[in-house]
Scaffold this active site. Structure first.
Site, PDB file in Angstrom:
ATOM      1  N   ASP A   4       4.424   3.851   0.942  1.00  7.95           N
ATOM      2  CA  ASP A   4       4.410   2.855  -0.136  1.00  7.95           C
ATOM      3  C   ASP A   4       4.671   1.478   0.483  1.00  7.95           C
ATOM      4  O   ASP A   4       5.030   1.378   1.666  1.00  7.95           O
ATOM      5  CB  ASP A   4       5.525   3.239  -1.129  1.00  7.95           C
ATOM      6  CG  ASP A   4       5.538   2.355  -2.368  1.00  7.95           C
ATOM      7  OD1 ASP A   4       4.482   1.802  -2.736  1.00  7.95           O
ATOM      8  OD2 ASP A   4       6.623   2.225  -2.985  1.00  7.95           O
ATOM      9  N   GLU A  59       1.431  -3.099   1.991  1.00  9.44           N
ATOM     10  CA  GLU A  59       0.400  -4.171   1.974  1.00  9.44           C
ATOM     11  C   GLU A  59       0.571  -5.141   3.135  1.00  9.44           C
ATOM     12  O   GLU A  59      -0.451  -5.640   3.602  1.00  9.44           O
ATOM     13  CB  GLU A  59       0.458  -4.892   0.621  1.00  9.44           C
ATOM     14  CG  GLU A  59       0.045  -4.006  -0.542  1.00  9.44           C
ATOM     15  CD  GLU A  59       1.075  -2.906  -0.875  1.00  9.44           C
ATOM     16  OE1 GLU A  59       2.271  -3.145  -0.637  1.00  9.44           O
ATOM     17  OE2 GLU A  59       0.668  -1.830  -1.331  1.00  9.44           O
ATOM     18  N   ASP A 100       0.959   1.071  -9.083  1.00  6.17           N
ATOM     19  CA  ASP A 100       1.766   0.936 -10.303  1.00  6.17           C
ATOM     20  C   ASP A 100       0.921   0.593 -11.519  1.00  6.17           C
ATOM     21  O   ASP A 100       0.888  -0.547 -11.984  1.00  6.17           O
ATOM     22  CB  ASP A 100       2.857  -0.110 -10.089  1.00  6.17           C
ATOM     23  CG  ASP A 100       3.827   0.307  -8.998  1.00  6.17           C
ATOM     24  OD1 ASP A 100       3.814   1.492  -8.620  1.00  6.17           O
ATOM     25  OD2 ASP A 100       4.586  -0.547  -8.524  1.00  6.17           O
TER      26      ASP A 100
HETATM   27  O1  MIG Z   1       8.938  -1.897  -5.469  1.00  7.13           O
HETATM   28  O2  MIG Z   1       9.679   3.284  -4.458  1.00  7.13           O
HETATM   29  O3  MIG Z   1       4.137   2.090  -6.279  1.00  7.13           O
HETATM   30  O4  MIG Z   1       5.287   4.528  -6.959  1.00  7.13           O
HETATM   31  O5  MIG Z   1       8.075   4.585  -7.349  1.00  7.13           O
HETATM   32  C1  MIG Z   1       8.551  -0.680  -6.050  1.00  7.13           C
HETATM   33  C2  MIG Z   1       9.704   2.798  -5.766  1.00  7.13           C
HETATM   34  C3  MIG Z   1       8.424   0.350  -4.988  1.00  7.13           C
HETATM   35  C4  MIG Z   1       6.291   1.192  -5.818  1.00  7.13           C
HETATM   36  C5  MIG Z   1       5.444   2.420  -5.908  1.00  7.13           C
HETATM   37  C6  MIG Z   1       6.073   3.379  -6.867  1.00  7.13           C
HETATM   38  C7  MIG Z   1       7.465   3.728  -6.405  1.00  7.13           C
HETATM   39  C8  MIG Z   1       8.307   2.467  -6.266  1.00  7.13           C
HETATM   40  N1  MIG Z   1       7.631   1.533  -5.364  1.00  7.13           N
END
Ligand code: MIG
Length: 797
Positions: free
Chosen positions: A433, A436, A508
């Site tokens: 996650d 980017e 998200d």
């Molecule tokens: O700033 O890890 O897209 O699936 O639950 C949010 C917490 C960070 C974004 C992900 C989401 C995840 C969440 N993350």
């Protein structure tokens, strides 16, 4: 602080609209002053000092590369490309006074000398497939490069990977710049991934263009002009690959050859998955699994989100919440459930307080004084730095954080090996996650562009490939740690080629009907861009879901490659049972059906692996000549067998369904329909309109609550004859877990139904499933045999 971070991260995204490709003021390349030939093409010299290379990689694949005002750089490297050595097919060159012509069996590339215009034509008819509207361009000041193609009067555009947009991108304008965009809606652009590959369609014929440039890139498909479809990048070379169709499927095959085939994920990745930000402590996560089993709901995977870590430090465990990760993972596994943990790229910035490292496995040790990942990364200079030599800091979940230069082979290897902190404790897969990379201080990435990599390139060039390289390090690390297991990686961000290392989900999304509807063209476009293993957070990540939305959501999710329920930390719970048994019963019905269809889904997935043609498809991909399908993105197909028309609005219990020409069967009733038009279908909440194409033999297996719960025996083959009374079917099998499939330890069984019986071909491949029953049925007739892999005729009675 935690509260502040949650707030910052959940702010609705302030949309930065894509910039129109402004071609005014750019300098045109050319004209051609001479050329040289190479074994695989020609290089043009231009009067302005520019160099343009036309390279023939395959009869239907030509690369165009241009350096403006100077010669082409000797270094020619792209993280996206899997195949760099091609055996040049036969081609010829013809010189004419105003043009040069490079011809292959499938393509004629005409280069007009003055102005320098590139045209792709059909070699048989000489009809233009795609042509420059003006010479390629550049801006000597900013380094921008651009190309503009003539916009066809009836030209349509597809692909571009993950875009929050409709299927047909005509008249649209899009940017490629990986960005963390929670709560994105249709039109938010860019979002997480950058796949600068598109398909053009005109009069039934398709071509493809892959603009392999990882700088911030813009695409403009007739938004700012009636005359051109343009693409540009803020730096780097003009560098694109032209794919000649006319078949979209053929183009996708070539694209997979060029940028890599998706490997087979473990079979359980097709199972149902459950997540939430965040399940903890261990006993609560166990409660979730217990409830799944108690309620007779299928489940294969449970996720741990960021709260399993010791204060968000990657490669550590919070020992209060998860005192014994191994025992926890084993408990789950005994119930058939595999564990996946999240791994973010941000490494907590934590200069060591004491030199002495704690004893025992570092991932289980306390880290407040001493964090091994930071210490090791710093000691080996694996972290990214700015031009001035200072560490590049961002602010993410651990607070002040640093990031790894995955382009350094030693750094990538180190990162991959760190995953021992998970594989040693029974973790089956890794979820990437925030790659980017997201930074709460600056989500635009503008303040990151001066970050330098070991090879001297900057983040302006590398931001879009950051996640690709992280996924590569992760995948290769898992391969080393468990050589006989297929790695399972899932990522949020990516660039072309990401399919070689990772599956993906669409980040998200919102718990809204619009988000459900938007997910369909998103999956379809991803599939048309080389990413077959896709899915969205079922129920919707942000905001409050409800029983009706969740039930309808599962009616889509049960046929998406990635089927996972997930919710934001602040969201009302929406596991399948949360809104009562009425909705739960509906959800169970679809999850059970997914598992029953597993032989079919796995076969479709193996097809995607082998051919590059995705399993989740727009109708257009199967019916390229049917212009009625050009904009249909509220229906989808799985393989070329199933067609679904989900209900995407609250309160609706009927919907219009377009069926392409041919014979179709209602999956639920067996009722037969003639395609080529719209039909009106009843769709009460418990029923999604689902059709099987006439001409198909659809494999299915016994119901299960997780992959491997029981033998796939018997395998049933439902026959849906076409108008001529024929049908064909295929079944792919392998061991589901190891990498033996790469050595041909697979089994492919093909069959044809005709004249009231099934001709079963001899099974192909080295995989031995052992004897099991095959049951064939059609309209009240059936037959059962014990499969021994030999060719045989089976009469149905
Ligand atoms: O700033 O890890 O897209 O699936 O639950 C949010 C917490 C960070 C974004 C992900 C989401 C995840 C969440 N993350």
């Amino acid at each position: 602080m935690r509260r502040a971070l949650v707030f910052a991260c959940c702010l609705p995204w302030v949309c930065v609209p894509a910039v129109a490709v402004d071609l005014g003021g750019l300098t045109a390349v050319g004209p051609v002053s001479g050329f040289t030939t190479a074994p695989d093409g020609i290089t043009l010299r231009c009067r302005d000092g520019s160099e343009v290379a036309i390279r023939v990689l395959a009869p239907d694949l030509v690369r165009v590369r241009a350096a403006f005002g100077h010669a082409l750089a000797a270094r020619d490297h792209s993280w996206a490309i899997a195949k760099t050595e091609w055996n040049a097919p036969k081609w010829s060159i013809k010189e004419e006074p105003d043009a040069l012509q490079v011809t292959t069996d499938a393509l004629e590339v005409v280069v007009h000398r003055d102005p320098l215009l590139v045209e792709f034509r059909d070699p048989a008819t000489h009809a233009v497939i795609n042509a420059d509207q003006r010479p390629m361009m550049f801006d000597p000041q900013s380094g921008m490069v651009a190309a503009a193609k003539k916009l066809g009067f009836d030209e349509h555009f597809y692909g571009l990977g993950e875009k929050a947009a409709h299927l047909d991108k005509r008249r649209g304008q899009f940017s490629m710049w990986n960005m963390d965009t929670p709560a994105y809606v249709e039109g938010t652009d860019p979002i997480y991934q950058s796949i600068p590959f598109y398909l053009g369609w005109q009069n039934g014929a398709a071509y493809g263009i892959f603009f392999d440039n990882s700088f911030r890139t813009e695409f403009d498909f007739g938004r700012s002009s009636q005359e051109y479809a343009a693409f540009s990048a803020e730096g780097g070379e003009m560098n694109y690959y032209f794919f000649q169709g006319p078949s979209m499927k053929k183009i996708l095959g070539r694209y997979a050859e060029l940028t890599g085939h998706m490997p087979m994920p473990p079979k359980w990745a097709l199972g149902n998955q459950q997540c939430r930000w965040s399940y903890y402590p261990a006993s609560m996560a166990e409660d979730v699994v217990r409830r799944y089993r108690a309620d007779d709901l299928p489940l294969d995977v449970l996720y741990l989100d960021i709260d399993y870590m010791d204060k968000y430090r990657v490669f550590t465990w919070d020992r209060e919440r998860f005192p014994d990760p191994n025992a926890f993972a084993e408990k789950l596994l005994r119930q058939g459930v595999k564990l996946v943990t999240i791994v973010d790229p941000g490494v907590k910035y934590q200069p060591a307080e004491f030199g002495a490292a704690p004893s025992g496995p570092p991932e289980l040790a306390p880290h407040d004084k001493n964090y091994y990942v930071y210490d090791q990364g710093l000691a080996h200079s694996f972290f990214l730095r700015r031009k001035d030599g200072s560490l590049f800091h961002g602010k993410v979940w651990p607070g002040d954080s640093v990031f790894v230069d995955y382009t350094q082979p030693e750094a990538a290897r180190w990162w991959g090996d760190l995953h021992r902190a998970y594989t040693d404790h029974g973790v089956a897969g890794i979820w990437n996650d925030m790659n980017e990379p997201s930074d709460f201080l600056d989500q635009t990435g503008k303040t990151q562009t001066d970050v330098v990599y070991s090879d001297g390139t900057t983040q302006a060039q590398n931001r879009n490939v950051f996640a690709l390289n992280e996924a590569r390090a992760t995948y290769e690390g898992l391969e080393r740690l468990r050589p006989d297991q297929r790695p399972y990686v899932i990522t949020r961000a990516g660039y072309a080629g990401i399919q070689r290392y990772s599956t993906m989900w669409t980040g998200d999304n919102n718990a809204t009907w619009d988000a459900l509807a938007l997910s369909i063209p998103m999956f379809q476009s991803l599939g048309l861009s080389g990413e077959a293993f896709v899915g969205a957070d079922a129920g919707g990540f942000m905001g409050r879901s409800n029983g009706e939305l969740l039930a309808r959501w599962y009616q889509v999710a049960f046929l998406t490659p990635f089927c996972r329920n997930h919710a934001d930390i602040a969201a009302y719970d929406h596991e399948p049972w949360r809104f009562g048994t009425y909705y739960e019963d509906i959800i169970r019905k679809y999850l059970k059906l997914r598992y029953k269809l597993m032989p079919f889904l796995y076969t479709a997935l193996a097809e995607a692996h082998r051919t590059g043609v995705p399993m989740f498809r727009p109708l257009l991909l199967n019916y390229q000549d049917d212009a009625n399908t050009l904009t249909i993105d509220d229906e989808f197909m799985v393989g070329d067998e199933l067609l679904e028309a989900p209900v995407l609005r609250p309160g609706e219990t009927v919907r219009l369904v377009y069926l392409p020409a041919g014979t179709w069967y209602d999956y639920w009733t067996g009722q037969r329909f003639a395609g080529g038009g719209m039909i009106r279908v009843e769709a009460p909440l418990e029923k999604v309109p689902l059709f099987v194409r006439g001409g198909v033999i659809l494999p299915s297996g016994p119901e299960m609550n997780y992959v491997g719960e029981r033998p796939v025996d018997p395998i049933r083959f439902e026959i849906y004859p076409d108008a001529a009374g024929r049908a064909t079917g295929a079944l792919y099998e392998d061991d589901g877990n190891t990498v033996a499939y790469r050595q041909g330890v697979v089994r492919r069984t093909e069959m044809v139904y005709r004249d009231g019986g099934v001709d079963l071909a001899a099974a192909v491949g080295k995989f031995q499933p052992g004897p099991r029953r095959l049951v064939f049925s059609v309209a009240g007739k059936s037959a059962q045999i014990v499969d021994d892999g030999r060719a045989q005729r089976v009469e149905l009675r």
